[in-house]
Design an enzyme around this catalytic site. Structure first.
Site, PDB file in Angstrom:
ATOM      1  N   MET A   5       7.682  -1.601   5.264  1.00  0.00           N
ATOM      2  CA  MET A   5       8.569  -0.446   5.413  1.00  0.00           C
ATOM      3  C   MET A   5       9.048  -0.235   6.838  1.00  0.00           C
ATOM      4  O   MET A   5      10.099   0.338   7.059  1.00  0.00           O
ATOM      5  CB  MET A   5       7.858   0.820   4.937  1.00  0.00           C
ATOM      6  N   ASP A  39      -7.868  11.458   2.507  1.00  0.00           N
ATOM      7  CA  ASP A  39      -8.045  10.007   2.660  1.00  0.00           C
ATOM      8  C   ASP A  39      -8.949   9.721   3.869  1.00  0.00           C
ATOM      9  O   ASP A  39      -8.639   8.868   4.705  1.00  0.00           O
ATOM     10  CB  ASP A  39      -6.691   9.318   2.830  1.00  0.00           C
TER      11      ASP A  39
END
Length: 818
Positions: free
Chosen positions: A21, A136
């Site tokens: 990306m 996370d």
């Protein structure tokens, strides 16, 4: 490269990582000279829903981290986007991630583990207090400020964080890293701060034991997190205090309500476990196992996958750029003791399977079977092949859930039986403990009686000793009284002796006073004679002073006449000097009418410097001379320019002067000297001279063709060093016109720190289209003649082969301090 909106403010130093990306860049803020990391991603296409979701996570990362300002959270300074890209400007943390340390099998003590977890939980308490749940937490997102043992923690990557009052994550979405996901995350339920408590507990378990509590593939990890308990940390490592077992058990409780209520409470429990009497921390470090690579999963509708882009790779100061998920299997482990006291065991004969769990599980299986019947046995009219595949997958998942529920029920029954066994063992141990206490009490009473007998005996012995001491004291008092009587008699005899001595002293004093009176009469007579002589000498001195004044008046007149003659001569000399000055001005005016040859004058001035490495440029109006030269050669250059009628304002001298044995060194590089302002261009960063403790840093502009860089450093002590290439600073092929910073401390490279001996050194930057010397064949320091012979041979061989070599010298001055 940087977006146009950032190019003016930030200077890119290099690339820290790249993914599908986008890219993470190492940059510096030009205005405040602060190093930063810039994460740049491509904007998704209009028809790319996954790309749009990834962009939303990217923006959410900036929103979550941007509203937090804490010493243990990576700071975010700016966010922006345009039609092509989006970017985040954030703090650059250079120590790498905690996962990098684990991958290198580094060792941590229990104290270090507690210190790291203290900082992680402090940051989580701060973010939870501001409505941000990370979701996370894992070693790959725990950055370290340095490579040292005392590095501090920085939490990074808030890309999947949940913001307070945000609806971006819906119920049924599976998001996180499997090995660190809480049970409610696997079930797709809404999560709160207690999911971060679970992940922090997994990480604490991994740091203490070197293993994850739940390992394997995605399905295996999910099953274990929902249904099994890991073994206590103290069973896996004898160096872990047993007090940590209860802390881990509460942090990894299946139900969120049974975990620690906050990160602060978790941290307090760790501190108490560290100082518990039975859990003293070991002095030796704990061995760590190589952990699996973990990637963050984002999946909806019962599926799971990896989140691409810029998460998962440990870079200096940043979350990573890969997307691999952890794999592997592990056997089920026995549960470790709960954090609270066990409940009393049921009476014998009434123990059985947990009916609530069985019926609850049966109800769940019935609901799953009904759903499977609805989707598999009663499909809507005319199902498509895709729908048939999806229905089959739903049936497979229902069967998997049924099997897992059956395993959970069996495990719960086994756990209840084990709990009853443990309670019976505890009862027997309590009875044995009470019997041991009774025996100990009897022993204690017997010991008290024995001590009383010993005390009575000791008292009798003390009384006898006291009587002996009293008799000795009385005898000593009688002896002292007799000694005092004898001392008084001696004092009386001494007093009589003193009185006799005083009478003798007074008689002697009267005799001395008579002698003194006679001496005073004699002194008075001598003083009268001295005064008479002094009056005679004063008269004689007055006459001599009058004669001296007359002589001084005569000498002053002679001096006045001489001064008048000197002033007349000085006036004549000044008039002659003024005439000569006017003549010189006239000569210079006449010379100025003749235009000098600036090119021949520059060449002659450079040739006049017998020890230097100089280049020159000239036009019809001016000239410029630059380079390095021995101190004093600048005077020879200026004399040559004056002799050739070059005006001072038409000559620009950019000379770096040195004191040192560098004349022979400069001759070696004279054939490849870069001319004028051509590359390589070199400048020393910082204010000269450099003081002790500063770093020698060079800014180098490479030529407009691909080239290798070499840096030779010659010291005034008569030593030479090849700084680039070296084992810590290898030489690689640089792009045309590349801008380099040599000597910047970074990673394992400590930089070139200024130290003794101080003075003037010489650095030579060499650019060539192929490597000249192999770094492994040259020592760190060697004699200049050996290095110069090797580099001269390498330069000649390269030029004969049709290669290109150019060099640029620069002077480095160092002092002890300023």
């Amino acid at each position: 490269m940087l977006p146009a909106e950032l190019a003016q403010k930030y200077e890119v130093r290099g690339t820290l990582g790249a993914g599908a990306m986008g890219t993470v860049l190492d940059a510096v803020d030009r205005i405040i000279e602060r190093r930063v990391a810039i994460k740049v991603v491509k904007m998704p296409a209009a028809n790319d829903p996954e790309g749009k979701e990834a962009h939303a996570r990217f923006r959410r990362e900036a929103q979550a981290a941007g509203r937090l300002s804490h010493a243990n959270i990576v700071g975010v300074y700016d966010y922006g986007e345009n039609a092509e890209t989006a970017w985040i400007v954030m703090e650059l943390v250079e120590g790498g991630s905690l996962k990098d340390r684990l991958d290198r099998q580094e060792r941590f003590t229990v104290q270090d583990v507690a210190r790291l977890m203290e900082q992680v939980l402090s940051a989580l308490a701060y973010s939870h207090g501001r409505g941000v749940v990370h979701r996370d937490i894992k070693p790959g997102n725990i950055m370290l400020s340095s490579q040292g043992p005392d590095a501090s923690v920085k939490i990074a990557d808030f890309g999947i964080a949940r913001l307070e009052n945000s609806s971006m994550t819906q119920v049924g979405t599976l998001i996180g890293t499997p090995s660190y996901m809480a049970p409610e995350q696997f079930r797709g339920e809404p999560v709160d701060a207690r999911a971060d408590i679970w992940a922090a507990g997994v990480m604490l378990y991994q740091l203490l034991t070197g293993e994850k509590p739940f390992e394997g593939g995605f399905s295996a990890v999910m099953h274990k997190a929902l249904n099994t308990e890991p073994p206590p940390p103290s069973e896996l490592s004898v160096t872990v205090p047993r007090a940590f077992d209860a802390v881990i058990a509460r942090a990894l409780a299946k139900r969120p309500d049974e975990r620690f209520a906050s990160a602060d409470a978790f941290a307090q429990a760790i501190r108490q476990a560290l100082t518990a009497p039975s859990g003293a921390a070991p002095s030796a470090p704990l061995p760590l196992m190589m952990p699996d690579s973990d990637a963050t999963l984002v999946a909806t509708g019962g599926g799971a996958g990896t989140m691409g882009g810029l998460s998962g790779v440990g870079l200096p100061g940043l979350p990573g750029l890969d997307g691999t998920a952890a794999t592997g299997t592990t056997a089920s482990r026995p549960a470790f003791p709960p954090a609270t006291e066990p409940k009393p065991a049921k009476p014998e004969g009434k123990r059985g399977a947990p009916l609530g769990l069985i019926f609850g599980g049966a109800g769940g299986l019935a609901a799953i079977a009904a759903a499977a019947w609805f989707f598999v046995l009663q499909p809507p009219p005319g199902p498509t092949p895709e729908e048939l595949v999806r229905q089959a997958e739903l049936a497979r998942q229902a069967e998997l859930v049924r099997q897992q529920e059956a395993q959970r029920i069996a495990a719960e029954a086994a756990r209840q039986a084990e709990l009853a066994r443990q309670q019976e063992a505890q009862r027997q141990a309590e009875a044995a403990r009470q019997e041991a206490e009774r025996q100990a009490e009897l022993t204690r009473l017997a010991e008290i009686a024995r001590q009383q007998r010993l005390t009575e005996q000791e008292q009798a012995r003390q009384q006898a000793l006291f009587r002996q001491q009293e008799e000795a004291r009385q005898a000593e008092a009688a002896r002292q009284a007799d000694a005092a009587r004898q001392a008084a008699e001696a004092a009386r005899q001494a007093e009589l002796a003193l009185q006799t001595a005083e009478a003798a002293r007074l008689a002697e004093l009267a005799r001395q006073q008579e002698i003194a009176r006679q001496q005073q009469d004699a002194a008075r007579q001598a003083e009268l004679a001295r005064q008479h002589e002094a009056a005679r000498q004063a008269e004689l001195a007055r006459q001599q002073e009058a004669a001296r004044h007359a002589e001084l008046a005569r000498q002053a007149e002679v001096a006045r006449q001489q001064e008048a003659a000197r002033q007349a001569a000085e006036l004549a000399r000044q008039q002659e000097a003024e005439r000569q000055r006017q003549a010189e001005l006239e000569r210079q005016r006449q010379l100025a009418l003749v235009r000098p040859d600036f090119r021949s004058a520059a060449a002659a001035a450079v040739a006049a410097a017998s020890c230097g490495l100089l280049t020159w440029t000239a036009s019809d109006q001016s000239l410029s001379i630059a380079g390095v030269a021995r101190r004093g050669e600048d005077a020879a250059i200026r004399r040559e320019l004056t002799a050739r009628n070059v005006p001072e304002d038409s000559a620009r001298l950019a000379l770096q002067l040195f004191d040192g044995p560098y004349c022979g060194t400069l001759d070696v590089f004279r054939p490849v000297l870069a001319l004028g302002d051509s590359a390589p261009r070199v400048s020393v960063l910082g204010t000269m001279p450099l003081a002790k403790g500063q770093f020698v840093r060079l800014d180098v502009q490479m030529p407009d063709w691909p080239a290798y860089i070499h840096l030779a450093y010659f010291m005034n002590t008569g030593e030479a060093a090849q700084l680039v290439p070296s084992p810590l600073v290898p030489s690689t092929l640089q792009q045309p016109s590349a801008r380099l910073r040599l000597g910047e401390p970074r990673g394992n490279f400590p930089g070139w720190e200024v130290d003794e001996p101080f003075g003037t050194d010489l650095a030579i930057v060499i650019a060539s289209d192929r490597p000249l010397l192999a770094s492994v064949t040259r020592p760190a320091n060697e004699r200049p003649e050996e290095y110069l012979a090797a580099i001269a041979t390498a330069i000649r061989n390269n030029l004969r082969a049709g290669g290109r070599v150019i060099a640029r010298p620069v002077v480095v001055e160092t002092v002890r301090g300023r």
